[in-house]
Design a protein around this motif. Sequence first.
Motif, mmCIF file in Angstrom:
data_model
loop_
_atom_site.group_PDB
_atom_site.id
_atom_site.type_symbol
_atom_site.label_atom_id
_atom_site.label_comp_id
_atom_site.label_asym_id
_atom_site.label_seq_id
_atom_site.Cartn_x
_atom_site.Cartn_y
_atom_site.Cartn_z
ATOM 1 N N SER A 81 0.830 -1.209 0.000
ATOM 2 C CA SER A 81 0.000 0.000 0.000
ATOM 3 C C SER A 81 0.863 1.256 0.000
ATOM 4 N N VAL A 82 1.919 1.250 0.790
ATOM 5 C CA VAL A 82 2.843 2.393 0.826
ATOM 6 C C VAL A 82 3.440 2.617 -0.560
ATOM 7 N N LEU A 83 3.889 1.549 -1.203
ATOM 8 C CA LEU A 83 4.489 1.678 -2.534
ATOM 9 C C LEU A 83 3.468 2.146 -3.568
ATOM 10 N N ALA A 84 2.229 1.708 -3.434
ATOM 11 C CA ALA A 84 1.171 2.191 -4.323
ATOM 12 C C ALA A 84 0.981 3.696 -4.144
ATOM 13 N N GLY A 85 0.984 4.145 -2.898
ATOM 14 C CA GLY A 85 0.813 5.573 -2.623
ATOM 15 C C GLY A 85 1.958 6.422 -3.137
ATOM 16 N N ILE A 86 3.170 5.926 -3.014
ATOM 17 C CA ILE A 86 4.335 6.667 -3.506
ATOM 18 C C ILE A 86 4.263 6.810 -5.026
ATOM 19 N N ASN A 87 3.907 5.739 -5.705
ATOM 20 C CA ASN A 87 3.767 5.824 -7.161
ATOM 21 C C ASN A 87 2.605 6.720 -7.558
ATOM 22 N N ALA A 88 1.522 6.700 -6.792
ATOM 23 C CA ALA A 88 0.397 7.591 -7.070
ATOM 24 C C ALA A 88 0.810 9.046 -6.894
ATOM 25 N N LYS A 89 1.618 9.328 -5.896
ATOM 26 C CA LYS A 89 2.145 10.685 -5.706
ATOM 27 C C LYS A 89 2.905 11.128 -6.937
ATOM 28 N N ASP A 90 3.721 10.231 -7.480
ATOM 29 C CA ASP A 90 4.487 10.567 -8.682
ATOM 30 C C ASP A 90 3.565 10.900 -9.852
ATOM 31 N N VAL A 91 2.490 10.150 -10.013
ATOM 32 C CA VAL A 91 1.532 10.413 -11.084
ATOM 33 C C VAL A 91 0.921 11.795 -10.928
ATOM 34 N N SER B 84 9.766 15.237 2.295
ATOM 35 C CA SER B 84 9.841 16.239 1.227
ATOM 36 C C SER B 84 8.911 15.861 0.081
ATOM 37 N N ALA B 85 8.645 14.571 -0.090
ATOM 38 C CA ALA B 85 7.693 14.143 -1.110
ATOM 39 C C ALA B 85 6.286 14.631 -0.771
ATOM 40 N N ALA B 86 5.949 14.658 0.498
ATOM 41 C CA ALA B 86 4.640 15.168 0.912
ATOM 42 C C ALA B 86 4.534 16.663 0.622
ATOM 43 N N GLY C 235 -3.165 17.515 -5.096
ATOM 44 C CA GLY C 235 -2.070 17.176 -4.194
ATOM 45 C C GLY C 235 -2.292 17.698 -2.790
ATOM 46 N N ARG C 236 -2.773 18.935 -2.699
ATOM 47 C CA ARG C 236 -3.058 19.502 -1.373
ATOM 48 C C ARG C 236 -4.118 18.681 -0.651
ATOM 49 N N ALA C 237 -5.116 18.225 -1.389
ATOM 50 C CA ALA C 237 -6.198 17.446 -0.780
ATOM 51 C C ALA C 237 -5.712 16.095 -0.251
ATOM 52 N N LEU C 238 -4.611 15.594 -0.821
ATOM 53 C CA LEU C 238 -4.105 14.272 -0.439
ATOM 54 C C LEU C 238 -2.899 14.309 0.489
ATOM 55 N N GLU C 239 -2.416 15.482 0.823
ATOM 56 C CA GLU C 239 -1.193 15.570 1.619
ATOM 57 C C GLU C 239 -1.301 14.796 2.932
ATOM 58 N N THR C 240 -2.372 14.982 3.669
ATOM 59 C CA THR C 240 -2.530 14.298 4.957
ATOM 60 C C THR C 240 -2.615 12.786 4.760
ATOM 61 N N THR C 241 -3.354 12.357 3.761
ATOM 62 C CA THR C 241 -3.457 10.924 3.463
ATOM 63 C C THR C 241 -2.084 10.355 3.150
ATOM 64 N N PHE C 242 -1.318 11.056 2.326
ATOM 65 C CA PHE C 242 0.019 10.595 1.949
ATOM 66 C C PHE C 242 0.940 10.546 3.164
ATOM 67 N N ARG C 243 0.883 11.565 4.004
ATOM 68 C CA ARG C 243 1.733 11.573 5.204
ATOM 69 C C ARG C 243 1.402 10.386 6.121
ATOM 70 N N LEU D 85 0.154 7.535 5.206
ATOM 71 C CA LEU D 85 0.599 6.324 4.523
ATOM 72 C C LEU D 85 2.104 6.137 4.629
ATOM 73 N N ILE D 86 2.872 7.160 4.337
ATOM 74 C CA ILE D 86 4.328 7.001 4.376
ATOM 75 C C ILE D 86 4.862 6.873 5.800
ATOM 76 N N ALA D 87 4.057 7.287 6.773
ATOM 77 C CA ALA D 87 4.469 7.096 8.168
ATOM 78 C C ALA D 87 4.560 5.609 8.514
ATOM 79 N N LEU D 88 3.916 4.766 7.723
ATOM 80 C CA LEU D 88 3.948 3.314 7.957
ATOM 81 C C LEU D 88 5.084 2.627 7.199
ATOM 82 N N LYS D 89 5.813 3.349 6.381
ATOM 83 C CA LYS D 89 6.864 2.756 5.554
ATOM 84 C C LYS D 89 7.942 2.063 6.388
#
Length: 125
Positions: A37-47, A64-66, A76-84, A86-90
């Motif tokens: 799931s973390v890797l899916a989110g990181i790739n989604a961030k790139d998209v 810095s990716a967030a 991106g702004r709408a997803l920042e908290t979701t991404f943070r 998610l990556i906190a579980l990496k």
Amino acid sequence: MTALTDAQAHLAKAREFLEAAEVELAGGLCTASTSSSVLAGINAKDVICLSSTGRTGKSDDHKSAAVELAASGPAGRALETTFRRLIALKTRSQYTAGPMSATDAQKAFAWATRMVQAAADALAS
């Protein structure tokens, strides 16, 4: 490669990792599911970044990716908290000895699903 072809490739990876996370979660493989799931989110961030700004960073510093995601525009702004979240579980899911809980895996999957859907929407627009 162009930003568009890079974004398409990252979306394919994001979807693949999300599908793996779903299968792993259904099989009770909570640590593997969280990691996927973390890797899916990181790739989604790139998209999202590629589709809105034409570029994406490739740093190991996911904080810095967030920031990059938030600066990429409204999606991106709408997803920042979701991404943070998610990556906190990496680190826990990929580098520490202890297992991930089913609750954490379910949350990670939900967050990654939201990210991948937003990435698909960003690329489609």
